[in-house]
Design an enzyme around this catalytic site. Structure first.
Site, PDB file in Angstrom:
ATOM      1  N   ASP A   1       0.854  -1.194   0.000  1.00 61.49           N
ATOM      2  CA  ASP A   1       0.000   0.000   0.000  1.00 61.49           C
ATOM      3  C   ASP A   1       0.887   1.242   0.000  1.00 61.49           C
ATOM      4  OD1 ASP A   1      -1.836   2.160   0.737  1.00 61.49           O
ATOM      5  OD2 ASP A   1      -3.255   0.547   1.185  1.00 61.49           O
TER       6      ASP A   1
ATOM      7  N   SER B   1      -7.162   4.344  -1.207  1.00 55.46           N
ATOM      8  CA  SER B   1      -6.937   2.893  -1.241  1.00 55.46           C
ATOM      9  C   SER B   1      -8.204   2.126  -1.584  1.00 55.46           C
ATOM     10  CB  SER B   1      -6.399   2.414   0.105  1.00 55.46           C
ATOM     11  OG  SER B   1      -5.190   3.057   0.411  1.00 55.46           O
TER      12      SER B   1
ATOM     13  N   ASP C   1      -9.846  -2.699   6.727  1.00 53.88           N
ATOM     14  CA  ASP C   1      -9.273  -1.558   5.990  1.00 53.88           C
ATOM     15  C   ASP C   1      -9.511  -1.765   4.492  1.00 53.88           C
ATOM     16  OD1 ASP C   1      -7.923   0.879   5.867  1.00 53.88           O
ATOM     17  OD2 ASP C   1      -5.930  -0.023   5.925  1.00 53.88           O
TER      18      ASP C   1
ATOM     19  N   THR D   1      -8.007  -2.044   1.563  1.00 54.13           N
ATOM     20  CA  THR D   1      -7.363  -2.988   0.637  1.00 54.13           C
ATOM     21  C   THR D   1      -7.852  -4.422   0.818  1.00 54.13           C
ATOM     22  OG1 THR D   1      -5.457  -1.507   0.742  1.00 54.13           O
ATOM     23  CG2 THR D   1      -5.139  -3.610  -0.383  1.00 54.13           C
TER      24      THR D   1
ATOM     25  N   ARG E   1     -15.992   3.281   3.246  1.00 59.92           N
ATOM     26  CA  ARG E   1     -14.941   2.393   3.761  1.00 59.92           C
ATOM     27  C   ARG E   1     -14.930   2.325   5.282  1.00 59.92           C
ATOM     28  NH1 ARG E   1      -9.195   4.913   2.027  1.00 59.92           N
ATOM     29  NH2 ARG E   1      -8.487   3.631   3.751  1.00 59.92           N
TER      30      ARG E   1
ATOM     31  N   GLN F   1      -4.525 -12.749  -1.911  1.00 63.16           N
ATOM     32  CA  GLN F   1      -3.951 -11.393  -1.860  1.00 63.16           C
ATOM     33  C   GLN F   1      -3.189 -11.215  -0.559  1.00 63.16           C
ATOM     34  OE1 GLN F   1      -6.091  -7.677  -3.127  1.00 63.16           O
ATOM     35  NE2 GLN F   1      -5.893  -7.104  -0.979  1.00 63.16           N
TER      36      GLN F   1
ATOM     37  N   GLU G   1      -1.139  -8.184   1.548  1.00 61.44           N
ATOM     38  CA  GLU G   1      -0.876  -6.740   1.573  1.00 61.44           C
ATOM     39  C   GLU G   1       0.126  -6.336   2.657  1.00 61.44           C
ATOM     40  OE1 GLU G   1      -3.771  -4.108   3.272  1.00 61.44           O
ATOM     41  OE2 GLU G   1      -3.088  -2.393   2.083  1.00 61.44           O
TER      42      GLU G   1
ATOM     43  N   ASP H   1       2.170   2.685   3.339  1.00 59.72           N
ATOM     44  CA  ASP H   1       1.298   3.855   3.230  1.00 59.72           C
ATOM     45  C   ASP H   1       1.127   4.573   4.557  1.00 59.72           C
ATOM     46  OD1 ASP H   1      -1.211   5.331   1.957  1.00 59.72           O
ATOM     47  OD2 ASP H   1      -1.929   4.394   3.809  1.00 59.72           O
ATOM     48  N   LYS H   2       0.809   3.834   5.585  1.00 58.03           N
ATOM     49  CA  LYS H   2       0.473   4.506   6.854  1.00 58.03           C
ATOM     50  C   LYS H   2       1.682   5.237   7.424  1.00 58.03           C
ATOM     51  CE  LYS H   2      -3.062   0.968   7.504  1.00 58.03           C
ATOM     52  NZ  LYS H   2      -4.161   1.752   6.925  1.00 58.03           N
TER      53      LYS H   2
ATOM     54  N   HIS I   1       2.296   8.384   5.318  1.00 61.74           N
ATOM     55  CA  HIS I   1       1.392   9.451   5.785  1.00 61.74           C
ATOM     56  C   HIS I   1       1.988  10.171   6.995  1.00 61.74           C
ATOM     57  CE1 HIS I   1      -2.211   9.105   3.327  1.00 61.74           C
ATOM     58  NE2 HIS I   1      -2.284   7.801   3.539  1.00 61.74           N
TER      59      HIS I   1
ATOM     60  N   ASP J   1      -1.108   0.248  -4.729  1.00 63.58           N
ATOM     61  CA  ASP J   1      -2.425   0.818  -5.046  1.00 63.58           C
ATOM     62  C   ASP J   1      -2.325   2.288  -5.472  1.00 63.58           C
ATOM     63  OD1 ASP J   1      -1.714   1.524  -2.444  1.00 63.58           O
ATOM     64  OD2 ASP J   1      -3.757   1.349  -1.661  1.00 63.58           O
ATOM     65  N   HIS J   2      -1.257   2.939  -5.103  1.00 64.15           N
ATOM     66  CA  HIS J   2      -1.006   4.346  -5.470  1.00 64.15           C
ATOM     67  C   HIS J   2       0.373   4.665  -4.922  1.00 64.15           C
ATOM     68  CE1 HIS J   2      -1.658   5.090  -1.259  1.00 64.15           C
ATOM     69  NE2 HIS J   2      -2.784   4.403  -1.350  1.00 64.15           N
TER      70      HIS J   2
ATOM     71  N   HIS K   1      -1.256  10.893  -0.642  1.00 60.46           N
ATOM     72  CA  HIS K   1      -0.985  10.038  -1.799  1.00 60.46           C
ATOM     73  C   HIS K   1      -0.584  10.909  -2.988  1.00 60.46           C
ATOM     74  CE1 HIS K   1      -4.204   7.021  -0.150  1.00 60.46           C
ATOM     75  NE2 HIS K   1      -3.188   7.186   0.674  1.00 60.46           N
TER      76      HIS K   1
HETATM   77 MG   LIG Z   1      -4.244  -0.834   2.339  1.00 64.09          MG
HETATM   78 ZN   LIG Z   2      -3.444   2.858  -0.273  1.00 64.15          ZN
HETATM   79 ZN   LIG Z   3      -3.061   6.174   2.443  1.00 64.60          ZN
END
Ligand SMILES: [Mg+2]
Ligand SMILES: [Zn+2]
Ligand SMILES: [Zn+2]
Ligand SMILES: [Mg+2]
Ligand SMILES: [Zn+2]
Ligand SMILES: [Zn+2]
Lengths: 509, 509
Positions: free
Chosen positions: A57, A122, A173, A175, A186, A363, A365, A370-371, A374, A415-416, A472
């Site tokens: 992520d 996400s 979450d 994803t 979400r 899958q 992850e 990501d977290k 951030h 995912d980004h 992101h």
């Molecule tokens: Mg995620």
């Molecule tokens: Zn994400």
């Molecule tokens: Zn994020």
């Protein structure tokens, strides 16, 4: 919109894709199933027994390079992350592919309705590869009109495959949620919203029509139990303390419901997780922490130019709370442990002829790249990238040992992309952290500059902001694959193409 | 160090590459020819008649996506830039490849001697693919010990190929310079340094030992005339007004020297450029502007959060000074015009049997994506990316028309990534520009946050910085290829691998 007919089970037709050089499609043109594909016409026809999709992520090319520069040296390579897609790395003459893919989403709120959104969240991003449908930020496998779109786990199950869903985040979450549920928001984690069951926030976190008490399909956690993937491993155990408000299990907690429905469960218990084994008809639900799982490395929040220069070059240290550390019984739950457990469980199911499963879709992850990005936390995101890399290596080794490697399509992507940038000197007005690679000794300056608001309570009032709230980014990013069908990721694709790459390899589309 | 023996002409041996999963090599280990290769063992053996290398200076994945989002819409594709590497885009079943490549350089100054430098400049980066040798920032095709390394134009000429070098920058700028010269400092433009000939700055801009008057091989411009590529097109005409200080042409300007040595020249004259044609033994030297060539779009400098929000979403407008605009004679010099002129001239030479050339090697640089990104100028970098994209499309069309497309390996990549990031909202403490795509109507926020120093004279004293001084980033970036040998860019490679990809395709290594 929640009618069962919207989710007709079985084979899904390949929607004719758009021509390669399309220009200027509107959000309306892009919003139907398959409409954002770039590669529908490519003639790769290889079939795989299993598909494993690894998602980092927020793991853009910059995040990969930050971690490689620090952990392996700039000239080094990740044993897992970089080996997928690399010619001859997994097997001589095996099919491989690497490419770039786009991640944009579609507007649906008052400010951007009907236009493309260049930066995805996400949820929309995961919905893209889970269902093949471009949608809006906040959407969990529903389209821009909030209609549920069949996801890969539903499709795989309907076609006789075993299925798994592994994450270092809360299992609710975005994803992981895109493969276990359909939710207009979400945040609709449970029947009482995003809570530990001591209060009911459903009115705030969920669309009323989705709740079971209003005749809807229920929250993300309740749908997870309905979807009944064979293996589910992650965090977010506290949300299963919530109580169902309606339906057959009204008045029972979600943990009680899971047990009543035949799941093998483990909650915040690494030893119980380690001892799990395949039992026919008894899916695994192991949630190993209350919320997101603890990170591998301790935090190193980014600082202003003067402060980061005063701190000097830092190295990363292991977080004692990380579940990848061996406990007193010698057990651990790194992402590699979780991944190999999932592969073992699914492989045992496929080997059990009476289970009538012919392969699996899984899958995995690495959620907190990501977290931590951030949070402008360089060591945090590096440690989570390492955790994902080692999960890939361990999975490859496990598949090789069981003779399944050549039959398995392994895809690695994100995912980004995210904020972090590698620069030569601490920037004047973005936060940064200076790292020293323990491997090649190089000095790596990581810059974080995308937070959108200042913070009146910032520690350093002359700077006026803290190391949180990074955003992101909308850049195209790496997709890599090895195994049957891997060549389909070559060139420029879209994240919705990934749905078709997986579905085609498994013979589902 | 400037002895001729260091540049023995002829076939160059393929240095054995490093194993794939290498870790922690030091700068010393990486500094010899070929030592930073990642893919020396890959068995792609296709041979190409011609190789064309397109470089977008500073064109990381983020810069590509900024331009695509604006010019084509997020779901669109570039006709040229995205078609290279895309399966079936140029020809059915043609060889294609896409991948990621690393761009780091090696330390050589007092603060980083002997360690890897995560962020390269254009000189070290260009030297990497031009010679196959990793080197230090500021180096022009010399190694970390300042020894000249044979470059691809020298190698191609020595093996009977025609050669060309095209750029929108000054022809003495690092990216073109690495193919025409060897210089310990990138600023050593001419015998009088980086000047228009009205003063002599050689002592400041050049190492004394390199100057002709001290027995050295001379400045970049003088070496360009010695290297004698068949086609050279770009900017930087004013530096040829300098006067040689020693040697056979002492006392003559470089323009006079070029004419005396049989070059066909054009200086700041688009009509003369347009009328150039192949003449046996008379190489082309067309420098169409005093410095860097004017950009396609007018500037939109990034602003602070409040100012960019007050300005609102902007669209880009064409710069009346751009040489791609038709002049009164109906002629123009966009990068597409320059690229097709170069292909025409080189193809005519190869068709002339008496020239004894069997194919060509041509580099074409879109130089000012980088320069506009340094200036935090979103429209500037977008327009230059468009100019490069159209040069690729025009080149493909020209090769197709002359029946050479299937025999030509076309590679598109960059030398390093840059600052610009696509975010969802104007950041609080980085400069940004809000764009509105004229194609899909989306709002694109481009953030610039890597400048390393504040500016006391900034227009907005509450912000304290201006839209200049943005920095390169160290992220891995896209390499894409179509044609014989294209598969060699698949997976993770290094920029020095690109030297071998080109040399192998042309049978030079
Ligand atoms: Mg995620
Ligand atoms: Zn994400
Ligand atoms: Zn994020
Ligand atoms: Mg350049
Ligand atoms: Zn550059
Ligand atoms: Zn630059």
């Amino acid at each position: 919109m929640w009618g069962a007919s919207a989710l007709a089970m079985g084979m899904i037709a390949t929607f004719p894709g758009m021509a390669f050089a399309q220009e200027g499609k509107t959000a309306d043109d892009l919003s139907s199933h398959g409409a954002a594909q770039r590669i529908a016409q490519t003639g790769v026809s290889s079939k795989a027994k299993n598909v494993i999709l690894f998602i980092g992520d927020g793991m853009g090319d910059s995040e990969i390079t930050v971690a490689r520069d620090y952990l392996k040296g700039a000239s080094g390579s990740f044993d897992g992350l970089d080996a997928i897609g690399q010619p001859d790395a997994l097997s001589a003459d095996g099919e491989t592919g690497t490419g770039q893919y786009t991640t944009y989403s579609l507007g649906s709120n008052s400010s951007n309705r009907g236009v493309v959104t260049p930066v995805t969240d996400s949820a929309a991003s995961g919905s893209g590869w889970a269902t093949g449908t471009k949608t809006y930020n906040n959407a969990v496998s529903v389209d821009v009109s909030q209609n549920p779109q069949m996801n890969l786990i539903e499709l795989a199950k309907a076609n006789g495959l075993a299925t798994g869903n592994v994450t270092t985040a809360e299992i609710q979450d975005a994803t992981p949620a895109v493969l276990e549920s359909h939710s207009t928001q979400r945040s609709c984690y449970g029947p009482q919203g995003k809570t530990d069951g001591t209060m009911n926030n459903a009115a705030k976190n969920c669309d009323a029509a989705q709740l079971k008490e209003n005749g809807g399909i229920g929250s993300i956690s309740e749908q997870l139990l309905d979807t009944r993937a064979d293996v589910t491993i992650g965090g977010g155990s506290k949300y299963f303390k919530q109580t169902a408000q309606a339906g057959e299990y009204a008045g029972k907690t979600l943990w009680e419901q899971a047990a009543a429905r035949g799941f093998q469960t483990a909650s915040n218990d690494v030893d119980a997780f380690s001892n799990l084994s395949y039992k026919k008809g008894k899916p695994v639900l192991a949630l190993l922490s209350d919320g997101n799982m603890p990170t591998q490395y301790n935090m190193t929040p980014a600082l202003s130019q003067k402060a980061t220069e005063a701190r000097g070059a830092v190295t990363c240290s292991t977080n004692s709370a990380w579940l990848g550390n061996k406990n007193s019984s010698g057990n651990s739950a790194s992402l590699a442990d979780m991944a190999t457990k999932a592969v073992d469980l699914l492989s045992a199911q496929v080997s059990d002829k009476s289970s009538n499963t012919s392969g699996f879709f899984l899958q995995i992850e690495g959620a907190s790249i990501d977290k931590q990005d951030h949070a402008a936390n360089a060591c945090g995101q590096i440690g989570e990238t390492d955790d994902l890399d080692k999960a890939i290596s361990a999975t490859v080794a496990s598949l090789k040992a069981s003779g399944q490697l050549d039959d398995t399509l392994i895809i690695v992507t994100a995912d980004h992309a995210h904020t972090s940038q590698i620069v030569s000197d601490a920037p004047a007005y973005a936060l940064s952290t200076i790292l020293k690679s323990p491997v090649d000794g190089s000095t790596i300056v990581v810059s974080y500059g995308t937070a959108t608001s200042t913070d009146a309570g910032a520690d350093d009032s002359s700077v006026g902001y803290t190391a949180g709230g990074m955003e992101h980014t909308g850049t195209q990013l790496r997709i890599a694959a090895s195994g049957p069908g891997a060549r389909r990721v070559t060139g420029l694709t879209d994240q919705t193409d990934n749905f078709y790459t997986i579905a085609k390899a498994l013979g589902l589309a």
